[in-house]
Design a protein around this motif. Structure first.
Motif, PDB file in Angstrom:
ATOM      1  N   LEU A   1       0.837  -1.095   0.062  1.00 58.25           N
ATOM      2  CA  LEU A   1      -0.071   0.061  -0.120  1.00 58.25           C
ATOM      3  C   LEU A   1       0.790   1.224   0.038  1.00 58.25           C
ATOM      4  N   ALA A   2       1.994   1.321   0.750  1.00 58.05           N
ATOM      5  CA  ALA A   2       2.915   2.542   0.821  1.00 58.05           C
ATOM      6  C   ALA A   2       3.378   2.595  -0.458  1.00 58.05           C
ATOM      7  N   SER A   3       4.020   1.583  -1.162  1.00 61.63           N
ATOM      8  CA  SER A   3       4.610   1.651  -2.322  1.00 61.63           C
ATOM      9  C   SER A   3       3.645   2.336  -3.349  1.00 61.63           C
ATOM     10  N   ALA A   4       2.571   1.626  -3.571  1.00 60.39           N
ATOM     11  CA  ALA A   4       1.460   2.125  -4.464  1.00 60.39           C
ATOM     12  C   ALA A   4       0.982   3.503  -4.391  1.00 60.39           C
ATOM     13  N   PHE A   5       0.877   4.047  -3.017  1.00 63.35           N
ATOM     14  CA  PHE A   5       0.612   5.574  -2.806  1.00 63.35           C
ATOM     15  C   PHE A   5       1.988   6.179  -3.303  1.00 63.35           C
ATOM     16  N   LEU A   6       3.037   5.677  -3.179  1.00 57.75           N
ATOM     17  CA  LEU A   6       4.379   6.545  -3.461  1.00 57.75           C
ATOM     18  C   LEU A   6       4.327   6.700  -4.819  1.00 57.75           C
ATOM     19  N   THR A   7       3.840   5.534  -5.594  1.00 55.24           N
ATOM     20  CA  THR A   7       3.814   5.603  -7.191  1.00 55.24           C
ATOM     21  C   THR A   7       2.927   6.561  -7.649  1.00 55.24           C
ATOM     22  N   ILE A   8       2.066   6.768  -7.128  1.00 59.23           N
ATOM     23  CA  ILE A   8       1.019   7.693  -7.613  1.00 59.23           C
ATOM     24  C   ILE A   8       1.574   9.024  -7.248  1.00 59.23           C
ATOM     25  N   TYR A   9       2.050   9.128  -6.123  1.00 54.19           N
ATOM     26  CA  TYR A   9       2.137  10.621  -5.590  1.00 54.19           C
ATOM     27  C   TYR A   9       3.588  11.154  -5.860  1.00 54.19           C
ATOM     28  N   SER A  10       4.615  10.331  -6.350  1.00 53.03           N
ATOM     29  CA  SER A  10       5.826  10.869  -6.638  1.00 53.03           C
ATOM     30  C   SER A  10       5.961  11.722  -7.748  1.00 53.03           C
ATOM     31  N   ARG A  11       6.588  12.785  -7.956  1.00 51.53           N
ATOM     32  CA  ARG A  11       6.564  13.577  -8.846  1.00 51.53           C
ATOM     33  C   ARG A  11       7.629  13.348  -9.877  1.00 51.53           C
ATOM     34  N   ASN A  12       8.838  12.467  -9.466  1.00 47.17           N
ATOM     35  CA  ASN A  12       9.582  12.147 -10.540  1.00 47.17           C
ATOM     36  C   ASN A  12       9.089  10.864 -10.989  1.00 47.17           C
ATOM     37  N   PRO A  13       9.035  10.660 -12.340  1.00 45.66           N
ATOM     38  CA  PRO A  13       8.471   9.620 -12.925  1.00 45.66           C
ATOM     39  C   PRO A  13       9.442   8.297 -12.726  1.00 45.66           C
TER      40      PRO A  13
ATOM     41  N   HIS B   1      11.367   7.597  -9.738  1.00 47.15           N
ATOM     42  CA  HIS B   1      11.086   7.420  -8.566  1.00 47.15           C
ATOM     43  C   HIS B   1       9.799   6.544  -8.644  1.00 47.15           C
ATOM     44  N   SER B   2       8.812   7.064  -9.521  1.00 43.77           N
ATOM     45  CA  SER B   2       7.614   6.250  -9.632  1.00 43.77           C
ATOM     46  C   SER B   2       7.631   4.731 -10.069  1.00 43.77           C
ATOM     47  N   ALA B   3       8.349   4.740 -11.004  1.00 44.45           N
ATOM     48  CA  ALA B   3       8.749   3.502 -11.623  1.00 44.45           C
ATOM     49  C   ALA B   3       9.521   2.266 -10.577  1.00 44.45           C
ATOM     50  N   ILE B   4      10.329   3.243  -9.817  1.00 43.03           N
ATOM     51  CA  ILE B   4      11.012   2.160  -8.591  1.00 43.03           C
ATOM     52  C   ILE B   4       9.972   1.954  -7.634  1.00 43.03           C
ATOM     53  N   TYR B   5       8.977   2.887  -7.408  1.00 44.22           N
ATOM     54  CA  TYR B   5       8.232   2.481  -6.380  1.00 44.22           C
ATOM     55  C   TYR B   5       6.961   1.407  -6.663  1.00 44.22           C
ATOM     56  N   LEU B   6       7.021   1.483  -8.006  1.00 49.10           N
ATOM     57  CA  LEU B   6       6.185   0.357  -8.730  1.00 49.10           C
ATOM     58  C   LEU B   6       6.706  -1.078  -8.747  1.00 49.10           C
ATOM     59  N   VAL B   7       8.012  -0.945  -8.706  1.00 48.19           N
ATOM     60  CA  VAL B   7       8.865  -2.229  -8.628  1.00 48.19           C
ATOM     61  C   VAL B   7       8.772  -2.793  -7.321  1.00 48.19           C
ATOM     62  N   ILE B   8       8.899  -1.945  -6.377  1.00 42.53           N
ATOM     63  CA  ILE B   8       8.597  -2.340  -4.948  1.00 42.53           C
ATOM     64  C   ILE B   8       7.606  -2.924  -4.731  1.00 42.53           C
ATOM     65  N   CYS B   9       6.513  -2.314  -5.178  1.00 48.24           N
ATOM     66  CA  CYS B   9       5.057  -2.706  -4.937  1.00 48.24           C
ATOM     67  C   CYS B   9       4.653  -4.077  -5.614  1.00 48.24           C
ATOM     68  N   MET B  10       5.157  -4.426  -6.815  1.00 41.70           N
ATOM     69  CA  MET B  10       5.248  -5.537  -7.531  1.00 41.70           C
ATOM     70  C   MET B  10       6.017  -6.810  -6.718  1.00 41.70           C
TER      71      MET B  10
END
Length: 171
Positions: free
Chosen positions: A16-28, A30-39
Motif C-alpha cells: 500500500l505504501a509503495s502504491a501510494f508513493l507510485t502515484i504521489y511521486s513527482r519524479n517518474p 522514482h514512481s517506476a522504482i516504487y512500482l517495482v517495490i509494489c510488484m
C-alpha cells in the motif's frame, strides 16, 4: 498473532505504501522504482498463498519486463521539469480525498466481511506446480503458446522500429 499474519500485514503495508508513493511521486523514475517495490511485495503475497508459478510470472513479466519498458518509455520521452505542466493544488487535493475515501470503503468492506469456513475438496492432484502447468501448456496449449510468443516477438520488433530515429543526410 502468528508469524504468517505478521508477514502478511508487513507485506500489505509495503504494498500500500509503495502504491501510494507510485502515484504521489513527482519524479517518474522514482514512481517506476516504487512500482517495482509494489510488484515485489505482491510476489511475497503469491509465495504466501503457495502459488509459486504466479510469483515467478509476477517477478519476471511485471517486475522485470514491464518495468524495463516503462523506464525505456520514460527515458525516451525525456521528461523535463521545464516542460512539465504543473497541476493545480485542487487536483492534488481531490486525488488525496478520493484515495482516502476509497481506503475507508475498502477497510470497511474487509472488516465487515465474513470468512468462509469449511473443508477444501482434496483430489490429490497438484495443480499449482510448474511441472504440471508445463505439461499442460506444452501439450494441450502448444499452438496458442507459440502464437503468443510470435505476437510478442512482432510487438518487440515494432517497438524497435518505432523508436529508431531517422538519420538525416548531410550534403
Amino acid at each position: 498473532m502468528s508469524t504468517i499474519t505478521i508477514i502478511f500485514y508487513f507485506l500489505s503495508a509495503i504494498t500500500l505504501a509503495s502504491a501510494f508513493l507510485t502515484i504521489y511521486s513527482r519524479n517518474p523514475i522514482h514512481s517506476a522504482i516504487y512500482l517495482v517495490i509494489c510488484m515485489m511485495s505482491i510476489v511475497g503475497h503469491y509465495l504466501m498463498f503457495n502459488a509459486q508459478f504466479l510469483a515467478l510470472v509476477q517477478l519476471i513479466v511485471y517486475a522485470g519486463a514491464i518495468m524495463v519498458l516503462f523506464l525505456f518509455t520514460i527515458m525516451l520521452m525525456n521528461l523535463n521539469k521545464e516542460d512539465e505542466v504543473h497541476k493545480p493544488r485542487i487536483t492534488r487535493l481531490g486525488a488525496i480525498v478520493v484515495f482516502i475515501l476509497m481506503s475507508v470503503v475498502l477497510v470497511t468492506v474487509f472488516i465487515n466481511s465474513k470468512t468462509i469456513m469449511g473443508e477444501y475438496d482434496v483430489t490429490g492432484e497438484d495443480f499449482q506446480s510448474i511441472k504440471a502447468l508445463g505439461k499442460i501448456l506444452l501439450n494441450e496449449y502448444m499452438v496458442p503458446f507459440e502464437f503468443a510468443s510470435i505476437l510478442l516477438l512482432v510487438a518487440m520488433m515494432g517497438v524497435v522500429l518505432l523508436s529508431k530515429k531517422e538519420k538525416t543526410e548531410k550534403k
